[in-house]
Structure formats: C-alpha cells, structure tokens
Design an enzyme around this catalytic site. Structure first.
Site, PDB file in Angstrom:
ATOM      1  N   TRP A  18       0.908  -1.149   0.000  1.00  0.00           N
ATOM      2  CA  TRP A  18       0.000   0.000   0.000  1.00  0.00           C
ATOM      3  C   TRP A  18       0.949   1.202   0.000  1.00  0.00           C
ATOM      4  O   TRP A  18       1.767   1.337   0.913  1.00  0.00           O
ATOM      5  CB  TRP A  18      -0.837  -0.046   1.278  1.00  0.00           C
ATOM      6  CG  TRP A  18      -1.842   1.049   1.432  1.00  0.00           C
ATOM      7  CD1 TRP A  18      -2.825   1.397   0.537  1.00  0.00           C
ATOM      8  CD2 TRP A  18      -2.004   1.914   2.571  1.00  0.00           C
ATOM      9  NE1 TRP A  18      -3.566   2.427   1.055  1.00  0.00           N
ATOM     10  CE2 TRP A  18      -3.096   2.770   2.295  1.00  0.00           C
ATOM     11  CE3 TRP A  18      -1.337   2.060   3.791  1.00  0.00           C
ATOM     12  CZ2 TRP A  18      -3.530   3.734   3.194  1.00  0.00           C
ATOM     13  CZ3 TRP A  18      -1.768   3.018   4.688  1.00  0.00           C
ATOM     14  CH2 TRP A  18      -2.858   3.842   4.388  1.00  0.00           C
ATOM     15  N   ASP A  48      -0.491  -4.438  10.290  1.00  0.00           N
ATOM     16  CA  ASP A  48      -1.500  -3.481   9.824  1.00  0.00           C
ATOM     17  C   ASP A  48      -2.754  -4.263   9.458  1.00  0.00           C
ATOM     18  O   ASP A  48      -2.794  -4.954   8.441  1.00  0.00           O
ATOM     19  CB  ASP A  48      -0.962  -2.711   8.608  1.00  0.00           C
ATOM     20  CG  ASP A  48      -1.965  -1.664   8.137  1.00  0.00           C
ATOM     21  OD1 ASP A  48      -3.003  -1.469   8.809  1.00  0.00           O
ATOM     22  OD2 ASP A  48      -1.707  -1.027   7.087  1.00  0.00           O
ATOM     23  N   LYS A  74     -13.632   0.062   7.279  1.00  0.00           N
ATOM     24  CA  LYS A  74     -14.333  -0.817   6.344  1.00  0.00           C
ATOM     25  C   LYS A  74     -15.332  -1.709   7.086  1.00  0.00           C
ATOM     26  O   LYS A  74     -16.471  -1.830   6.662  1.00  0.00           O
ATOM     27  CB  LYS A  74     -13.378  -1.729   5.569  1.00  0.00           C
ATOM     28  CG  LYS A  74     -11.939  -1.285   5.490  1.00  0.00           C
ATOM     29  CD  LYS A  74     -11.655  -0.192   4.509  1.00  0.00           C
ATOM     30  CE  LYS A  74     -10.230   0.301   4.693  1.00  0.00           C
ATOM     31  NZ  LYS A  74      -9.784   1.283   3.761  1.00  0.00           N
TER      32      LYS A  74
HETATM   33  C1  LMR Z   1      -7.214   1.642  -0.120  1.00  0.00           C
HETATM   34  O1  LMR Z   1      -6.123   1.047  -0.086  1.00  0.00           O
HETATM   35  O2  LMR Z   1      -7.842   1.848  -1.166  1.00  0.00           O
HETATM   36  C2  LMR Z   1      -7.826   2.099   1.162  1.00  0.00           C
HETATM   37  O3  LMR Z   1      -7.079   1.654   2.245  1.00  0.00           O
HETATM   38  C3  LMR Z   1      -8.073   3.553   1.177  1.00  0.00           C
HETATM   39  C4  LMR Z   1      -6.804   4.318   1.326  1.00  0.00           C
HETATM   40  O4  LMR Z   1      -6.688   5.043   2.318  1.00  0.00           O
HETATM   41  O5  LMR Z   1      -5.920   4.214   0.470  1.00  0.00           O
END
Ligand code: LMR
Length: 399
Positions: free
Chosen positions: A130, A211, A246
């Site tokens: 991420w 996480d 979520k």
């Molecule tokens: C995502 O990965 O789409 C979500 O966790 C929203 C974000 O904050 O990026």
C-alpha cells in the site's frame, strides 16, 4: 512564499477515485479505492451504527475533548476485537492501546514511537505495498525497504523469498505485515506460514508491526486476527494498527486503534505515556463522535451480534462476486487463468494487468482500476459484473 515547492503528484488511489467521479461513461465501474459498496453500489450505513447514532442524537451529550489516549470503553473494545476476549496479554495488562484517527493514524503514531525508540531501525514493507506505508514511515524518518511478497508467475505468495529476506535482516529491524486481506494483492499467509514467520521474527529480534485494516473481510473476525493472536501467544512484543473504516463502514469518522504488546505491565504503562505524548503533539485527541459510535456498537451485545452478521454479509457478497468473475472470465477467455480471483481474498485482487490494459479499460469501458492493477472487489455487483468481465475479455483479447 511557496512557489519553490514541488507539485504534488497526487495519490494513486484517491486521485483515480476522483477521476472516476469526473468520467461520464454510462456503465462506469469504480474499482479504485478500498471502500465497501453493497450490491446496489451504495456505501452502507450499518443498522448497528445507525442505532447508536439515534441514541446519541436523542440525548445529546457535551462534545468535550476525549483523553489523549481516547475513550476508555473504545480502547477496551479494540483489545477484545483484535486480541480476543480471552487474551492473556490483555489480561496481564501488557497491551497499551489508544484510539487513533483510522488505521492510517495508528501507523503514523506507531511510526513516531518506533523512530524515537529505535532511531537506527529501518522498516521492511511487502513488495508490492500500500503506497502510503512508504509515505507514512518515510515521513516519520524511518528508512524504508521492501521484502519480496508477491510472485507474479503464480499470482500467489513468494514465501521462500520472503523468508530468506526476513532471515537476513539486522536485529531490531521493523517488519510491516498484513495479518489478513493483504493490500494490494489479496494474497495471505497460511497458518503454517505464519508459524514460520513468527519463528524468524522471534529468533532475529525483529519488531513486527501488523496493519489490520480489513479484519472480518477475509475469513471472519477471529480468523482474520489469527496472526495477531499467534504472535501474542508466542510472547513477542509488537505493534498492531486496526481500523473500523471498512468493517463498520465509518470511513470518514476516522476510527482506528494502535495496540502495543509489551513484555510487562510496567513497560505497557511507559509505552502508553509515550503514545499520549505523540498524540498530543500531532492532534491532541481522537474524535468524540466516532469513538462513541464504535464503542456503542462493540459494547452492546445485540448490536455487536448484528454487526458481525453485517460483516459476514459483506464478506459473502465479495466472495460471490469473485466466483462470478471467475466463472464469466473462464467462459469468455478460455485460455486465461482467472483462478486468482477466487484464490485471493478480502477486498482486493491483483490482476497483473499492464498499463496498456488498464488505460483501455478506463477509456473504452469506464472501468477504473489503479495503476498497480489492484481491483477493489466491492465495486462489483450483480448489475455490473457482466460489463466488467466483458471489458476484461475485450482488452485481454485485443491488446
Ligand atoms: C485503499 O487502499 O484503497 C484504502 O485503504 C483507502 C486508502 O486510504 O488508500
């Protein structure tokens, strides 16, 4: 005064989500962001959340500041959800938990704590990640690195490569792990693999930071927390960021938690003090409304049960969408292995689509997927799944 600043390139997820909203394609589909939509394409207001909010509205209370660590009833509820009602570490007072501004806020506070406690330590983040993990830890002054995680050939886990990287890390390195519903790949570790990972973390004296933004979206609220609980049972010290964005559908309320599992109650007290100091210097205290809403649902037996049913329904709907995509793509593209749609789990699936495919999906079909090729599964529903699989078949056949 600020003309010398660099132009912000935009966030790869929020930026494309905005672009989706500007697009006028009649059949457009938003698969960009990790938001749960129901089968009618709406972000649900859970009945348990609405019930607590009705209660708060009918008897308005003063919106005073919460303590720096957050609402006590919220913090204890976080501990039960994350560690389980029977957790020994929690019973022994070894877990310092604070209410945070979503999971992102928990990561930031944890990053500041770690940087202050171990200024020499770097963090290892899964590849792919991420993106915000890099921004949050890098921004907190923690050097960032990656460990192998995803194998594009199998669209599964690169477990051996991951383990050999972890085995080579200097002691006190920080390792960021996703206990469930890995973002962005949807590829998770099995329980046996977690056992091996926990063994290496412990042998090498590494600092795990878990996480858990999607608890309940993979296999179930307790099953998804398996890695957290196994790590606590193995006697490790570690950090866990959790989020209710979520699973309670309260994104904008910014409701998360940071828990630090320590070796003793006295150490947990020290850590809690430092967490309060960090919160005070960034934003002083967490939000009152979101805190009371989450605590209200989690601490009421009936609302809690209703919440678990709602999360199960979300999970089942996503799994059904995965099945439909798999079936339809297999029929439309006989040579294409769409099995990854059902092997990966949670809110995301990693398609491996090229940039060319992704642009064609957007331009020809109004199907928005972020540049990494990550599909946010809840954007699919019974009304649009056919359009999605037709679009996939078109771009994979023609490009
Ligand atoms: C995502 O990965 O789409 C979500 O966790 C929203 C974000 O904050 O990026």
């Amino acid at each position: 005064m600020f003309e010398h600043l660099q132009q912000y390139a935009g966030d790869p997820i929020f930026g494309l989500n905005d672009a989706f909203h500007r697009n006028t394609h009649p059949q457009k589909i938003n698969l960009t962001i990790g938001l749960y939509y129901d089968d009618d394409g709406r972000i649900p207001v859970l009945s348990s959340v609405a019930a607590v909010e009705r209660g708060l509205a009918s008897d308005p209370a003063p919106r005073t500041y919460l303590p720096m660590e957050g609402l006590a009833s919220y913090r204890s509820a976080v501990q039960r959800v994350v560690f389980g009602a029977g957790s020994e570490a929690v019973a022994q007072g070894r877990v310092a938990t604070i209410q945070t501004l979503g999971g992102t806020g928990a990561l930031k506070v944890g990053a500041d704590l770690l940087h202050a406690a171990y200024p020499e330590s770097g963090i290892w983040i899964s590849d792919p990640a991420w993106d915000n993990h890099y921004a949050i830890f890098g921004g907190a002054g923690v050097p960032t690195h990656s460990y192998p995680y995803y194998d594009p050939a199998t669209k599964g886990l690169a477990f051996d490569a991951m383990m050999s990287c972890l085995r080579g890390l200097p002691s006190r390195s920080i390792v960021l792990l996703h206990p469930c519903c890995h973002n962005p790949t949807g590829v998770d570790l099995s329980r046996d693999q977690w056992r091996e990972v926990i063994g290496v973390l412990s042998e090498r004296g590494l600092i795990p930071f878990l996480d858990m933004a999607y608890q309940g979206m993979g296999e179930g609220m307790d099953d998804d927390a398996h890695a957290v609980r196994a790590m606590a049972e193995a006697g490790l010290s570690f950090l866990v960021a959790n989020s209710f964005s979520k699973n309670l559908s309260v994104y904008g309320e910014r409701c998360g938690g940071l828990s630090v599992v320590c070796g003793s109650e006295a150490e947990a007290e020290l850590v809690l003090g430092q967490l309060k100091a960090i919160v005070r210097r960034i934003y002083s205290s967490a939000p009152w409304h979101g805190g009371h809403v989450v605590a209200g649902v989690l601490n009421d037996e009936n609302l809690h049960a209703q919440w678990l049913e709602d999360v199960a329904a979300m999970r089942e709907r996503m799994s059904w969408m995965r099945t439909l995509v798999h079936e339809q793509l297999s029929a439309k593209l006989p040579g294409y292995d769409a099995g990854y749609f059902v092997r990966q789990q949670g809110m995301f699936t990693y398609t491996g689509l090229s940039r060319e495919h992704l642009l064609a999906l957007r331009e020809r079909h109004g199907v928005y997927i972020i540049d990494s090729g990550r599909v946010a599964v809840p954007g699919l529903n019974t009304a649009n799944v056919e359009h999605f699989t037709n679009a996939m078949a078109d771009v994979l056949n023609t490009l």
